[in-house]
Motif scaffolding. Structure first.
Motif, PDB file in Angstrom:
ATOM      1  N   GLY A  45      33.719 -20.307 -57.687  1.00 11.51           N
ATOM      2  CA  GLY A  45      33.145 -20.536 -56.356  1.00 11.51           C
ATOM      3  C   GLY A  45      33.223 -21.999 -55.958  1.00 11.51           C
ATOM      4  O   GLY A  45      33.493 -22.327 -54.794  1.00 11.51           O
ATOM      5  N   GLN A  46      32.987 -22.882 -56.917  1.00 13.84           N
ATOM      6  CA  GLN A  46      33.082 -24.313 -56.631  1.00 13.84           C
ATOM      7  C   GLN A  46      34.509 -24.688 -56.238  1.00 13.84           C
ATOM      8  O   GLN A  46      34.711 -25.480 -55.312  1.00 13.84           O
ATOM      9  CB  GLN A  46      32.653 -25.134 -57.855  1.00 13.84           C
ATOM     10  CG  GLN A  46      31.161 -25.120 -58.113  1.00 13.84           C
ATOM     11  CD  GLN A  46      30.817 -25.857 -59.392  1.00 13.84           C
ATOM     12  OE1 GLN A  46      31.221 -25.467 -60.471  1.00 13.84           O
ATOM     13  NE2 GLN A  46      30.057 -26.932 -59.253  1.00 13.84           N
ATOM     14  N   ILE A  47      35.479 -24.122 -56.907  1.00 13.46           N
ATOM     15  CA  ILE A  47      36.889 -24.401 -56.586  1.00 13.46           C
ATOM     16  C   ILE A  47      37.205 -23.938 -55.161  1.00 13.46           C
ATOM     17  O   ILE A  47      37.843 -24.659 -54.386  1.00 13.46           O
ATOM     18  CB  ILE A  47      37.841 -23.719 -57.602  1.00 13.46           C
ATOM     19  CG1 ILE A  47      37.648 -24.271 -59.010  1.00 13.46           C
ATOM     20  CG2 ILE A  47      39.303 -23.820 -57.147  1.00 13.46           C
ATOM     21  CD1 ILE A  47      38.094 -25.695 -59.196  1.00 13.46           C
ATOM     22  N   ARG A  48      36.754 -22.732 -54.821  1.00  9.91           N
ATOM     23  CA  ARG A  48      36.969 -22.242 -53.449  1.00  9.91           C
ATOM     24  C   ARG A  48      36.283 -23.155 -52.437  1.00  9.91           C
ATOM     25  O   ARG A  48      36.818 -23.423 -51.357  1.00  9.91           O
ATOM     26  CB  ARG A  48      36.465 -20.805 -53.313  1.00  9.91           C
ATOM     27  CG  ARG A  48      37.409 -19.771 -53.901  1.00  9.91           C
ATOM     28  CD  ARG A  48      37.047 -18.350 -53.470  1.00  9.91           C
ATOM     29  NE  ARG A  48      35.689 -17.991 -53.810  1.00  9.91           N
ATOM     30  CZ  ARG A  48      35.292 -17.459 -54.979  1.00  9.91           C
ATOM     31  NH1 ARG A  48      36.190 -17.221 -55.917  1.00  9.91           N
ATOM     32  NH2 ARG A  48      34.033 -17.164 -55.196  1.00  9.91           N
ATOM     33  N   GLN A  66      32.413 -33.237 -55.459  1.00  4.53           N
ATOM     34  CA  GLN A  66      32.429 -31.816 -55.803  1.00  4.53           C
ATOM     35  C   GLN A  66      33.411 -31.525 -56.941  1.00  4.53           C
ATOM     36  O   GLN A  66      33.146 -30.692 -57.805  1.00  4.53           O
ATOM     37  CB  GLN A  66      32.772 -30.970 -54.571  1.00  4.53           C
ATOM     38  CG  GLN A  66      31.685 -30.971 -53.522  1.00  4.53           C
ATOM     39  CD  GLN A  66      30.341 -30.545 -54.084  1.00  4.53           C
ATOM     40  OE1 GLN A  66      30.227 -29.528 -54.764  1.00  4.53           O
ATOM     41  NE2 GLN A  66      29.314 -31.337 -53.812  1.00  4.53           N
ATOM     42  N   ILE A  67      34.538 -32.218 -56.956  1.00  2.00           N
ATOM     43  CA  ILE A  67      35.501 -32.054 -58.047  1.00  2.00           C
ATOM     44  C   ILE A  67      34.864 -32.496 -59.363  1.00  2.00           C
ATOM     45  O   ILE A  67      35.006 -31.825 -60.391  1.00  2.00           O
ATOM     46  CB  ILE A  67      36.796 -32.840 -57.757  1.00  2.00           C
ATOM     47  CG1 ILE A  67      37.564 -32.167 -56.605  1.00  2.00           C
ATOM     48  CG2 ILE A  67      37.666 -32.943 -59.012  1.00  2.00           C
ATOM     49  CD1 ILE A  67      38.733 -32.981 -56.082  1.00  2.00           C
ATOM     50  N   SER A  68      34.156 -33.602 -59.341  1.00  2.00           N
ATOM     51  CA  SER A  68      33.489 -34.106 -60.535  1.00  2.00           C
ATOM     52  C   SER A  68      32.465 -33.096 -61.059  1.00  2.00           C
ATOM     53  O   SER A  68      32.384 -32.856 -62.271  1.00  2.00           O
ATOM     54  CB  SER A  68      32.810 -35.442 -60.228  1.00  2.00           C
ATOM     55  OG  SER A  68      32.103 -35.902 -61.352  1.00  2.00           O
ATOM     56  N   ALA A  69      31.704 -32.497 -60.169  1.00  2.00           N
ATOM     57  CA  ALA A  69      30.710 -31.494 -60.574  1.00  2.00           C
ATOM     58  C   ALA A  69      31.392 -30.277 -61.192  1.00  2.00           C
ATOM     59  O   ALA A  69      30.903 -29.713 -62.181  1.00  2.00           O
ATOM     60  CB  ALA A  69      29.868 -31.078 -59.368  1.00  2.00           C
TER      61      ALA A  69
END
Length: 115
Positions: A45-48, A66-69
Motif C-alpha cells: 500500500g505504501q508503494i502504491r 515516504q520512500i524512507s518509511a
C-alpha cells in the motif's frame, strides 16, 4: 503493533527452515506468516501511495520521506526473517555439524547491509 517493533514471540513461534528434496523451504507458523503478510500488504500500500504521489507531482521531499518509511518497513520484515532464521535454521544446522551455513548467513547479512 508498531511496524518497526520485532516481537521475539513472533520470531520464535516455530519458525524453521527445512529441505524438501533439492529445494530449501522455510516453515513458519501460521502466526508468523500472517504477521509477515500483513506487514507486506502495508508496504504494498505504501508503494502504491508513493506512485500516486509521483503521479500528482507531490513535492520531492515528501515523496522521499515516504520512500524512507517504506524502506524501514521492509527492513523490519527482513529483521524478523533473519532473526528467526538465526535462532532456528542456522542453529539447527550448526548443531548438525554444518558450519557452511555461517558463510551463507554472512553473505545474507552483507546483502542486507549494502542497502
Amino acid at each position: 503493533m508498531s511496524i518497526d517493533h520485532v516481537n521475539e514471540e513472533e520470531v520464535n513461534d516455530e519458525t524453521c527452515c527445512g529441505t524438501e528434496g533439492s529445494h530449501r523451504k522455510s516453515h513458519h507458523s501460521d502466526k508468523v506468516k500472517s504477521n509477515l503478510v500483513t506487514r507486506l500488504n502495508r508496504i504494498e500500500g505504501q508503494i502504491r501511495g508513493i506512485k500516486g504521489l509521483i503521479e500528482k507531482d507531490t513535492y520531492c521531499d515528501d515523496v522521499i520521506t515516504q520512500i524512507s518509511a517504506t524502506q524501514s518497513a521492509l527492513n523490519s520484515v527482513a529483521k524478523i526473517l533473519l532473526e528467526g532464521h538465526l535462532k532456528t535454521c542456522v542453529l539447527e544446522r550448526i548443531q548438525e555439524g554444518d558450519e557452511e551455513v555461517l558463510d551463507e548467513v554472512l553473505v545474507t547479512i552483507h546483502k542486507l547491509m549494502k542497502k
